[in-house]
Structures are given as C-alpha cells and as structure tokens.
Design an enzyme around this catalytic site. Sequence first.
Site, mmCIF file in Angstrom:
data_model
loop_
_atom_site.group_PDB
_atom_site.id
_atom_site.type_symbol
_atom_site.label_atom_id
_atom_site.label_comp_id
_atom_site.label_asym_id
_atom_site.label_seq_id
_atom_site.Cartn_x
_atom_site.Cartn_y
_atom_site.Cartn_z
ATOM 1 N N VAL A 55 -42.436 27.356 10.735
ATOM 2 C CA VAL A 55 -41.108 27.316 10.124
ATOM 3 C C VAL A 55 -40.753 28.605 9.390
ATOM 4 O O VAL A 55 -39.611 28.765 8.948
ATOM 5 C CB VAL A 55 -40.946 26.106 9.177
ATOM 6 C CG1 VAL A 55 -41.167 24.806 9.922
ATOM 7 C CG2 VAL A 55 -41.842 26.209 7.957
ATOM 8 N N TYR A 146 -44.590 26.300 -7.517
ATOM 9 C CA TYR A 146 -44.290 25.111 -6.712
ATOM 10 C C TYR A 146 -43.036 24.408 -7.228
ATOM 11 O O TYR A 146 -42.156 24.036 -6.453
ATOM 12 C CB TYR A 146 -45.483 24.165 -6.745
ATOM 13 C CG TYR A 146 -45.314 22.925 -5.907
ATOM 14 C CD1 TYR A 146 -45.315 23.006 -4.514
ATOM 15 C CD2 TYR A 146 -45.157 21.671 -6.500
ATOM 16 C CE1 TYR A 146 -45.160 21.866 -3.741
ATOM 17 C CE2 TYR A 146 -45.004 20.533 -5.738
ATOM 18 C CZ TYR A 146 -45.000 20.634 -4.352
ATOM 19 O OH TYR A 146 -44.841 19.505 -3.591
#
Length: 252
Positions: A55, A146
């Site tokens: 991706v 994150y």
Amino acid sequence: MSETEGGAGGEFEGLVAVVTGGASGIGRAVAEELTARGARVAVLDLKDTEFTCDVTDDASVRRAVAAVAERYGRIDVLVNNAGIGAAGTVADNDDAEWLRVFDLNVVGIARVTRAALPHLRESPHAAIVNTCSIAATAGLPQRALYSASKGAVLALTRAMAADHIREGIRVNCVNPGTVDTPWVGRLLDAAPDPAAERAALAARQPHGRLVSAQEVAHAVAYLASPRAGSTAGTELAVDGGMAGLRLRPVGS
C-alpha cells in the site's frame, strides 16, 4: 489467505469486498467474517495472498485493485486495514520513521481508496471502512507517532465521508482498543516481563481483557453492511469501554 467465496444467503451476498492487510490479525478476521456473511472477499497483503499489494507503492496498489475488478467484475466494499505500529515518545523516532508510518497508515488508505473509487461508484451498496484506533481519541503513553497517524485516519475518514456520501459511498472507521493480534504478541514478547505487560494492557480496558480480532471484525461488518445504510462519517469504538467509561478503582 488469498480470496474467499462467500456463503449463500448472507447480507453481503453478491457483493465483493477488498480487505487490505487481510492475511493475518484483524484483517484476516474481517475477511473471514465478510465471507461468512456472503461476500466474495479479495485479500490484499504483502504475502500469503493471490492479490499481492504494497500500500506504500501506488503502482502496486493499482495493479492489485485492477486484478480484483477483473476477477470479480465489481468492488462494493473496501476495508482499509493495512497498518503498522510504532512505540515511543515524540522524541524516540526519527524523521524517516515518522514518514514511513504515515506513508503506510494514512497515505496508504488514500492510495487504495483512490484506485477503488471508480468501482465503488458503480456499486449500489458501496462502503469503505478504515481501521483506526483508540489511540486517535485517547492519549496513550509511548504511542506518539502511532497516535498521530491514527488521529489522521480519523480525520481522513470524516473528510472522505463528506466527499463521497452524495456519490452513494458510505465511509466510516472502527476504533479498536488493544487487540490480541500477532503484532501485540510481539510487543509483549519483547517486554522485560511479558505476563505483567499483558496484565497491564488488559487492565486499562474497563472490561478487563484484550479485545479479540473477531469482535473488531463484527464491527467492521456492521459498518460495511447494506443494513447500515444511514451510518456514515462515524467511528465505532470496540475497546471494552476505554474511550468513554471512567470506573472507580476496584474496592472503592
């Protein structure tokens, strides 16, 4: 896991779903759940799948999406699940790691969605579900990078929903808590005391345990389902109450 044929009679019967990062963990559970509900599911992943896809590479994404459309003749559901974790404070990762995580977790969603949009626009039941995280809505220690990437996923989900709702494409995201996946298992294995770390992760969720991948998959299936036709631009927490509950300490 590469591709699966849907069971007869489910709510997704006749529909084709694409699941990125679907070879393991949450993605695999989602692929299995959608299949059980009648969808034909194409898994996009780096390995262990017929539809190999990176991706972070636009050409790879376009080849994979085109291969799915050629195989099945349509794409109705897209689950943008591929992602990577990151630990540490804002000072613990260099620029290259920040760019790498954002490229996969955020821009990866844009790449796959961009490639799938022409097919989704042709579907009478088009839906996109992005895998976000409790980290987007709660301040978690040692998760600066994150959390930033998943906060971007939440904002991106809402923007995509606004852009595409009038095209008949619903966009939502699911916000899991700490899920019992191979990635979390590797984090635990690397901890000085894995048992104590697992107990701490379980305890921070009000229901007292890690979330299962199957529980997240059920939530994704709801958001993707034609039965949820009026659900758009929302985030569905699957976190044992972590986002909203404030319990008193045990014994108090």
